[in-house]
Design a protein around this motif. Structure first.
Motif, PDB file in Angstrom:
ATOM      1  N   VAL A 235      -0.457   4.181   5.912  1.00  0.00           N
ATOM      2  CA  VAL A 235      -1.114   4.381   4.615  1.00  0.00           C
ATOM      3  C   VAL A 235      -2.627   4.235   4.766  1.00  0.00           C
ATOM      4  CG1 VAL A 235      -1.432   3.392   2.316  1.00  0.00           C
ATOM      5  CG2 VAL A 235       0.885   3.706   3.234  1.00  0.00           C
ATOM      6  N   CYS A 236      -3.038   3.213   5.504  1.00  0.00           N
ATOM      7  CA  CYS A 236      -4.472   2.939   5.647  1.00  0.00           C
ATOM      8  C   CYS A 236      -5.196   3.994   6.481  1.00  0.00           C
ATOM      9  CB  CYS A 236      -4.685   1.548   6.252  1.00  0.00           C
ATOM     10  SG  CYS A 236      -4.241   0.197   5.121  1.00  0.00           S
ATOM     11  N   GLU A 237      -4.451   4.884   7.127  1.00  0.00           N
ATOM     12  CA  GLU A 237      -5.048   5.988   7.880  1.00  0.00           C
ATOM     13  C   GLU A 237      -5.417   7.175   6.993  1.00  0.00           C
ATOM     14  OE1 GLU A 237      -5.871   6.280  11.188  1.00  0.00           O
ATOM     15  OE2 GLU A 237      -5.468   4.125  11.293  1.00  0.00           O
ATOM     16  N   ILE A 238      -4.982   7.155   5.750  1.00  0.00           N
ATOM     17  CA  ILE A 238      -5.273   8.269   4.835  1.00  0.00           C
ATOM     18  C   ILE A 238      -6.775   8.358   4.586  1.00  0.00           C
ATOM     19  CG2 ILE A 238      -4.996   9.074   2.449  1.00  0.00           C
ATOM     20  CD1 ILE A 238      -2.175   7.811   2.539  1.00  0.00           C
ATOM     21  N   GLU A 239      -7.309   9.547   4.692  1.00  0.00           N
ATOM     22  CA  GLU A 239      -8.752   9.758   4.513  1.00  0.00           C
ATOM     23  C   GLU A 239      -9.150   9.619   3.044  1.00  0.00           C
ATOM     24  OE1 GLU A 239     -10.377  13.195   6.556  1.00  0.00           O
ATOM     25  OE2 GLU A 239      -8.656  13.213   7.914  1.00  0.00           O
ATOM     26  N   ASN A 240     -10.288   8.969   2.829  1.00  0.00           N
ATOM     27  CA  ASN A 240     -10.835   8.736   1.488  1.00  0.00           C
ATOM     28  C   ASN A 240      -9.904   7.916   0.604  1.00  0.00           C
ATOM     29  OD1 ASN A 240     -13.289  10.061   1.928  1.00  0.00           O
ATOM     30  ND2 ASN A 240     -12.383  12.050   1.459  1.00  0.00           N
TER      31      ASN A 240
ATOM     32  N   GLY B 106       3.854  -2.975  -4.500  1.00  0.00           N
ATOM     33  CA  GLY B 106       4.588  -4.046  -5.153  1.00  0.00           C
ATOM     34  C   GLY B 106       5.611  -4.680  -4.240  1.00  0.00           C
ATOM     35  N   SER B 107       6.554  -5.414  -4.858  1.00  0.00           N
ATOM     36  CA  SER B 107       7.684  -6.034  -4.157  1.00  0.00           C
ATOM     37  C   SER B 107       7.260  -6.844  -2.944  1.00  0.00           C
ATOM     38  CB  SER B 107       8.712  -4.967  -3.763  1.00  0.00           C
ATOM     39  OG  SER B 107       9.247  -4.359  -4.918  1.00  0.00           O
ATOM     40  N   ASN B 108       6.265  -7.670  -3.154  1.00  0.00           N
ATOM     41  CA  ASN B 108       5.817  -8.610  -2.122  1.00  0.00           C
ATOM     42  C   ASN B 108       5.230  -7.945  -0.884  1.00  0.00           C
ATOM     43  OD1 ASN B 108       6.383 -11.085  -3.462  1.00  0.00           O
ATOM     44  ND2 ASN B 108       8.571 -10.782  -3.049  1.00  0.00           N
ATOM     45  N   THR B 109       4.707  -6.736  -1.021  1.00  0.00           N
ATOM     46  CA  THR B 109       3.901  -6.171   0.059  1.00  0.00           C
ATOM     47  C   THR B 109       2.742  -7.126   0.346  1.00  0.00           C
ATOM     48  OG1 THR B 109       4.447  -3.905  -0.580  1.00  0.00           O
ATOM     49  CG2 THR B 109       2.460  -4.214   0.742  1.00  0.00           C
ATOM     50  N   SER B 110       2.455  -7.335   1.597  1.00  0.00           N
ATOM     51  CA  SER B 110       1.444  -8.315   1.980  1.00  0.00           C
ATOM     52  C   SER B 110       0.043  -7.858   1.602  1.00  0.00           C
ATOM     53  CB  SER B 110       1.503  -8.584   3.491  1.00  0.00           C
ATOM     54  OG  SER B 110       0.439  -9.425   3.877  1.00  0.00           O
TER      55      SER B 110
ATOM     56  N   ARG C 277      -5.880  -6.588   2.994  1.00  0.00           N
ATOM     57  CA  ARG C 277      -7.240  -7.130   3.034  1.00  0.00           C
ATOM     58  C   ARG C 277      -7.779  -7.176   4.460  1.00  0.00           C
ATOM     59  NH1 ARG C 277      -8.867  -5.855  -1.175  1.00  0.00           N
ATOM     60  NH2 ARG C 277      -8.276  -6.809  -3.143  1.00  0.00           N
ATOM     61  N   ASP C 278      -6.938  -7.547   5.421  1.00  0.00           N
ATOM     62  CA  ASP C 278      -7.379  -7.603   6.821  1.00  0.00           C
ATOM     63  C   ASP C 278      -7.859  -6.236   7.300  1.00  0.00           C
ATOM     64  OD1 ASP C 278      -6.848 -10.281   7.029  1.00  0.00           O
ATOM     65  OD2 ASP C 278      -4.897 -10.034   8.004  1.00  0.00           O
ATOM     66  N   ARG C 279      -7.205  -5.179   6.830  1.00  0.00           N
ATOM     67  CA  ARG C 279      -7.550  -3.820   7.256  1.00  0.00           C
ATOM     68  C   ARG C 279      -8.693  -3.224   6.450  1.00  0.00           C
ATOM     69  NH1 ARG C 279      -3.787  -0.912  10.325  1.00  0.00           N
ATOM     70  NH2 ARG C 279      -1.882  -2.055  10.835  1.00  0.00           N
ATOM     71  N   MET C 280      -8.713  -3.495   5.139  1.00  0.00           N
ATOM     72  CA  MET C 280      -9.580  -2.744   4.238  1.00  0.00           C
ATOM     73  C   MET C 280     -10.726  -3.566   3.643  1.00  0.00           C
ATOM     74  SD  MET C 280      -7.978   0.065   4.662  1.00  0.00           S
ATOM     75  CE  MET C 280      -8.697   1.200   3.478  1.00  0.00           C
TER      76      MET C 280
END
Length: 359
Positions: free
Chosen positions: A261-266, A273-277, A282-285
């Motif tokens: 997901v974090c590789e998506i441009e722009n 949700g559902s307890n996604t970390s 934050r560490d990535r973005m």
């Protein structure tokens, strides 16, 4: 900065207010505006102190809602294309609409896909176009919002790539990824091209410049990270290059695909949700990146204790690490209002978000 926004489901409105969401509600924009106002008044009476609104789950931004706002083609995005391709609408008085049938279920080759320009001329697309023009001409005192937009912000709304191909083909799309990956990639490129075309068309028609795109990749968490990188990320990145800011929604726990997901441009917002970390995001973005988060269902339904909710709030605030955060939920019929209410009360007690409505 932390904000809270909640919406109320059609099921809840039907159960508690007797509202009916039939074919006329979805296909008569002026009638819908009138009923939506009644729904809004009902919600405001029930929850005068909280930011709960009558709006489509997760698609509308309260700060961009204006009086007399007429939504034309306010139908879930992949359903619009499905019906244009031949699927049948299903309307229910007590819940969201849906469609019946998989218009691309028998596809064997990308050459069978209709060209984008032909899709733009299909009767249902033209029907929505005519509806917009009629509303613009006949309701000059109203703010007319075109299909694929839900408020005045200019944020276009589409479903994600795998979410749309699953709607068109069914669960067989996952087998096709293994058996014929090139066909799936061709279908996903075609879906991307269709969405770009309809966004541009209705943006121009409605004189509403595109400021960002919400991509509801609801089924994306059914993939592993490698499949997401191969079959989803490149196409949403294309949307990002075309229009700029992307808000990516995922249902369920998205920890296993967050790298893809974090590789998506722009990419500017992750909505999850559902307890996604949140800590992993934050560490990535970083802290300035906006995260929108839904509480897990188990803290909202009957049987959850205030201690459970308190633990979720504490963990969420800790993992957020002072970042840009928006907490959202969609009040369903089987949620315990006391649990939802406690989220508002606790954030107010902590001095983080004061209880107030924008309208």
């Amino acid at each position: 900065m932390i904000k809270v926004q909640a919406s109320v489901s059609k099921g809840w409105l039907h159960q508690h207010g007797g509202f009916v969401f039939n074919q006329k509600y979805y296909l008569d924009p002026y009638f819908r505006m009138q009923q939506d106002q009644k729904c809004h008044d009902f919600i405001k009476q029930k929850f005068p102190d909280y930011p709960l609104y009558n709006m489509e789950d997760n698609l509308v931004q309260a700060e961009y809602v204006v009086p007399n706002m007429v939504l034309v083609g306010a139908i879930q995005p992949n359903m619009i294309i499905s019906v244009a391709l031949g699927a049948e609408f299903l309307f229910a008085s007590d819940k969201d609409s849906d469609v019946k049938g998989f218009p691309l279920k028998d596809i064997k080759d990308v050459s069978e896909l209709p060209p984008v320009e032909e899709v733009m001329q299909l009767p249902f697309i033209k029907y929505l176009e005519d509806q917009f023009l009629h509303a613009r001409d006949n309701y000059p005192d109203c703010r007319i919002i075109p299909p694929f937009f839900w408020d005045t912000s200019g944020r276009a709304t589409i479903h994600g790539i795998i979410t749309t191909s699953m709607k068109f083909i069914g669960q067989e799309i996952y087998t096709m990824m293994l058996m014929d990956p090139d066909l799936v990639k061709g279908i996903h490129q075609w879906i991307t091209d269709i969405y770009i075309a309809v966004i541009k068309h209705f943006s121009k028609l409605g004189d509403i410049p595109v400021t960002s795109v919400h991509v509801g990749e609801c089924s994306g968490t059914m993939l592993d990270e490698y499949s997401y990188l191969e079959f989803v990320t490149p196409y949403i990145s294309q949307m990002g290059r075309e229009f700029g800011a992307i808000r990516l929604h995922s249902c369920g726990n998205a920890d296993h695909i967050i790298g893809a997901v974090c590789e998506i441009e722009n990419l500017e917002i992750i909505d999850t949700g559902s307890n996604t970390s949140l800590a992993a995001i934050r560490d990535r973005m970083g802290r300035t990146f906006e995260i929108n988060v839904f509480p897990p269902v188990n803290v909202l339904v009957e049987g959850s204790t205030q201690e459970d909710i308190q633990q979720w709030i504490t963990r969420t605030l800790t993992d957020n690490d002072g970042g840009n955060l928006k907490i959202e939920y969609h009040l369903e019929t089987d949620y315990n209002w006391d649990n939802c209410n406690y989220i508002h009360q606790e954030l107010d007690r902590l001095g983080i978000v004061k209880n107030n409505r924008l309208y």
